[in-house]
Design a protein around this motif. Structure first.
Motif, PDB file in Angstrom:
ATOM      1  N   ILE A 243       0.841  -1.205   0.000  1.00  0.00           N
ATOM      2  CA  ILE A 243       0.000   0.000   0.000  1.00  0.00           C
ATOM      3  C   ILE A 243       0.871   1.248   0.000  1.00  0.00           C
ATOM      4  O   ILE A 243       0.623   2.207  -0.738  1.00  0.00           O
ATOM      5  N   GLY A 246       2.277   2.298  -3.137  1.00  0.00           N
ATOM      6  CA  GLY A 246       1.281   2.760  -4.108  1.00  0.00           C
ATOM      7  C   GLY A 246       0.957   1.728  -5.171  1.00  0.00           C
ATOM      8  O   GLY A 246       0.432   2.077  -6.229  1.00  0.00           O
ATOM      9  N   TRP A 287       0.661  -3.883 -17.627  1.00  0.00           N
ATOM     10  CA  TRP A 287       0.554  -3.267 -16.299  1.00  0.00           C
ATOM     11  C   TRP A 287       0.385  -4.330 -15.216  1.00  0.00           C
ATOM     12  O   TRP A 287       1.071  -4.321 -14.193  1.00  0.00           O
ATOM     13  N   GLU A 290       3.610  -6.134 -14.724  1.00  0.00           N
ATOM     14  CA  GLU A 290       4.595  -5.321 -14.001  1.00  0.00           C
ATOM     15  C   GLU A 290       4.271  -5.253 -12.507  1.00  0.00           C
ATOM     16  O   GLU A 290       5.135  -5.433 -11.653  1.00  0.00           O
ATOM     17  N   GLN A 291       2.998  -5.004 -12.219  1.00  0.00           N
ATOM     18  CA  GLN A 291       2.604  -4.830 -10.820  1.00  0.00           C
ATOM     19  C   GLN A 291       2.674  -6.159 -10.057  1.00  0.00           C
ATOM     20  O   GLN A 291       3.040  -6.191  -8.888  1.00  0.00           O
ATOM     21  N   ARG A 294       6.195  -6.752  -9.157  1.00  0.00           N
ATOM     22  CA  ARG A 294       6.594  -5.889  -8.036  1.00  0.00           C
ATOM     23  C   ARG A 294       6.085  -6.461  -6.720  1.00  0.00           C
ATOM     24  O   ARG A 294       6.784  -6.451  -5.716  1.00  0.00           O
TER      25      ARG A 294
ATOM     26  N   MET B 109       0.011   7.184   5.396  1.00  0.00           N
ATOM     27  CA  MET B 109      -0.235   8.121   4.313  1.00  0.00           C
ATOM     28  C   MET B 109      -1.395   9.056   4.658  1.00  0.00           C
ATOM     29  O   MET B 109      -2.377   9.163   3.924  1.00  0.00           O
ATOM     30  N   PRO B 217       1.511   8.520  -2.470  1.00  0.00           N
ATOM     31  CA  PRO B 217       2.930   8.455  -2.815  1.00  0.00           C
ATOM     32  C   PRO B 217       3.191   9.366  -4.022  1.00  0.00           C
ATOM     33  O   PRO B 217       2.393   9.397  -4.960  1.00  0.00           O
ATOM     34  N   TRP B 287       4.353   2.543 -17.582  1.00  0.00           N
ATOM     35  CA  TRP B 287       2.914   2.800 -17.535  1.00  0.00           C
ATOM     36  C   TRP B 287       2.574   4.155 -18.154  1.00  0.00           C
ATOM     37  O   TRP B 287       1.659   4.279 -18.981  1.00  0.00           O
ATOM     38  N   GLU B 290       2.949   3.923 -21.867  1.00  0.00           N
ATOM     39  CA  GLU B 290       1.847   3.166 -22.486  1.00  0.00           C
ATOM     40  C   GLU B 290       0.569   4.010 -22.533  1.00  0.00           C
ATOM     41  O   GLU B 290      -0.112   4.083 -23.546  1.00  0.00           O
TER      42      GLU B 290
END
Lengths: 463, 463
Positions: A243, A246, A287, A290-291, A294, B109, B217, B287, B290
């Motif tokens: 979180i 992000g 996307w 990629e996420q 991560r 946050m 973030p 991202w 894209e």
């Protein structure tokens, strides 16, 4: 004027004249309408009515108002804090026959539905439009009920709760007047936010009869995954880091090892029995990839893995079905038991501490209480399995719940992240927001001076 | 009890005893506190006070309540619908000295600030934390004022408005009591949503003294771009398609050719004079690339291009600086004039129609009125340039504004997307939500029975 606990023959006669066969005093139906999915005892209304239009609801409320008779809105009966209990008798307004989808604005990505439409019904209807409504509290609840209880669920970390996704409501006030809280603009600064006041008001300020909802494009690509962790601390810290970095997870759900075992047994899965995260990412192919990668790196840092990724619809459905079955799976975990459901929500910085202390507390209590959570929001649930005929066990469950809520409050959290107050958490609400409750009560009295709207919930109805 | 227009020597003496030199009746200071950035005439308060703590504000309100003296909260004076005008005299509470950042929770946050902290002050403070607060109404307004007016601005399409980003407030009620509307959990179902009730209440329900805000973030990568279009219709349709395809633009701003020319002249830019979109994407490098390419394809389909992309911080700052200078640039466009600012918001499906009709209407009116919009939300503004000494021109401006608002309402939109109601749009609010305004008035009376809190704004103060 005081509230009559007996609606009186005159009130019932007027309702019968208005509704004919759509009013009933059948005992089984009344019983069902006074029973939710929680552990709170049944409190049946004196009669149940089945209106078909907002105007009919208005007429019903006007009749009840004239007789000082309580009015309790009913959606699907899946609430968890006694919201639908007719504590002072009165009329249950079942909105199930108001199930029309009135309008879908594909260009504006919104829709207007009657209060009785369920979330699954709406999403089935939307399937071919490329849009969907994301809020998913587990149960196939009515959208009116979800609005009234400020529901959220697994997708809230990405899409928000009902608070963010209801654009306007039509409601019938205690006076029998109809109010429309907003036009259709996506945002507005025009006056007090009555929409948000009705969201979460649990029938105490009015009967919600129609809602306008925000819709979203169905994501192009979805990836879901299951990731076990060596320990609870690692799982929770992986969530916090996700979180804070992000990462736009669409869902991030925690099941403790007890819950995971329960789901495995119930649904025939073979997931590793460990504290486990169920995740989902929405986006484009690139996307999502990629996420997901991560997240994988984060998980490894905290002792998580190996993943099971599911990109096919069928596999994903099975996965989330398993997650949604948690509640029912638990009932099977201890036959003859029922679940005492409770939820709290804390600042995410305190989540690990709150969950670890709670796990220890459960262990010491000798109770069985699987833990599951929408942990991306800092929200988690216990389902305390109790034998309804064992008063000693009930007392222990109550004490465990009490300690859980006080622990969350001590961490600047809330007594309920998504189940609502009903009458089960009224005392805790006063502890949580001591100077706000009198303001809520003043608003309640201003809009419902007789105290007929779902009396005995959220705030006292009496002046 | 009726509201005195004269605060009386006793009330002023008590305030002076409490605050010493932090109460003033200096004419220039009073004048400034009764003047916003709009075209509404100045209405100066009888005195201005500068409290330093919530407790002091509570004491001020208690003194005023005893004397039936109106209380008008003041942030930076950048509101646009007469919000701060002391229509019935009274005390302006300037919160500018309450400018402490009380707490930043990097892990959660979120942060808590006093009401007088401005958004730029907060973001400067946050710079090294990796977090930022996105809501950006243009002016460097105070966060208390932004909360009170439900501000939004260029980033709202991605991050929401103040409605979505205020987690809780501390406010002083008309009784002088202090209320805290929420704990720090990210979500809650605990009772009525008083936070959202105070967001947008424009000082009519209480004085907001502290706000807890959601932070985000700082994006890893940001790309901003400027894209001219052959015509307005193409530009607007490109926006609609972008939103409907779910492209996560962080900003998507429309400037019409009049506005673009004005900005060029004022800021020394050489952008092509055409209907133009200013965009920004936030995310990772891959991202952003894209999504930018996807937008490029959409724009080409609607006659847009060529782009100017800006990925360097300096270049981006210049670009958004140009956008933010629109308001001031316009004053320079017609020397001696002032801008009559107005905004509406419509369902995005009606946006092209609404803008095109409005452009035609401006042309026929003979007025100069640059158009700029947060079009991703369906929200746009006119800044009608009028000579304040020309009553005929003022009348034409008023009529143009009137037709604009009625056009938006006829399209199921709102009379104000982000400027608020103040007293300038009270009549339109009644047209927009005829059955909701009495409910708002009932809430106002319940929380402020004397009608001392910023009287004459949003809803009538009198029973």
């Amino acid at each position: 004027m005081s509230v009559l606990s007996d609606p009186g023959t005159e009130c019932l006669a007027e309702l019968a004249a208005l509704l004919g066969g759509r009013m009933t005093q059948n005992a089984a139906i009344r019983e069902r309408h006074g029973t939710d999915e929680s552990f709170h005892p049944t409190a049946a209304p004196d009669a149940v009515v089945f209106p078909r239009t907002t105007e009919e609801v208005a007429e019903i409320v006007r009749i009840c108002a004239r007789h000082g008779t309580p009015v309790i809105p009913y959606g699907t009966g899946t609430s968890l804090e006694g919201h639908i209990a007719a504590l002072r008798g009165g009329i249950s307004i079942d909105l199930g026959q108001m199930d029309r989808i009135l309008r879908v604005g594909a260009e504006d990505m919104d829709c207007t539905v009657e209060a009785g439409v369920t979330r699954k019904q709406l999403n089935a209807y939307l399937r071919d439009t490329g849009l969907f409504f994301p809020i998913d509290p587990g149960a196939d609840a009515s959208l009116g009920g979800m609005t009234a209880t400020r529901a959220s669920g697994t997708n809230a970390v990405r899409y928000g709760t009902m608070r963010e996704n209801v654009l306007g409501v039509t409601a019938v006030l205690a006076s029998g007047k109809i109010v429309h809280t907003a036009r259709r603009a996506r945002k507005s600064s025009a006056g007090y936010d009555l929409t948000r006041l009705f969201v979460g008001s649990e029938g105490t300020l009015g009967v919600i009869t129609e809602v306008t909802l925000r819709l979203y494009p169905q994501p192009e690509a979805v990836a879901a995954g299951v990731c076990p962790f060596q320990d609870m601390e690692g799982a929770v810290n992986a969530v916090i880091t996700t979180i804070q970095m992000g990462l736009p997870v669409a869902r991030i759900e925690l099941l403790d090892e007890v819950q995971l075992a329960s789901v495995n047994r119930y649904a025939g899965f073979d997931y590793k029995v460990a504290p486990t995260l169920f995740l989902e990412f929405h986006g484009t192919d690139a996307w999502v990839k990629e996420q997901s990668e991560r997240f994988g790196e984060i998980a490894r840092d905290f002792g998580g893995g190996p993943f099971r990724w599911a990109t096919e619809q069928e596999e994903r459905s099975a996965l989330w079905d398993a997650r949604h079955k948690a509640w029912y799976a638990n009932q099977a975990l201890k036959p003859g038991s029922r679940g005492w459901a409770t939820d709290v929500c804390v600042p995410i910085s305190r989540l690990a501490e709150c969950i670890l202390e709670t796990k220890l507390d459960i262990e010491e209590s000798g109770l069985v209480a699987p833990l599951v959570g929408h942990v991306g929001d800092g929200n988690f649930h216990l389902s305390i399995l109790v034998n309804p005929d064992d008063p000693e066990e009930l007392e222990r469950a109550e004490a465990l719940n009490d300690r859980l809520v006080r622990r969350a409050l001590a961490m600047d959290g809330t007594c309920t992240g998504e189940h609502g107050v009903g009458y089960g958490k009224m005392g805790y609400l006063r502890e949580e927001l001591p100077d706000a409750v009198p303001v809520m009560a003043a608003i309640k009295r201003a809009l419902d001076p007789q105290g007929i709207m779902n009396p005995g919930k959220i705030v006292p109805s009496e002046p």
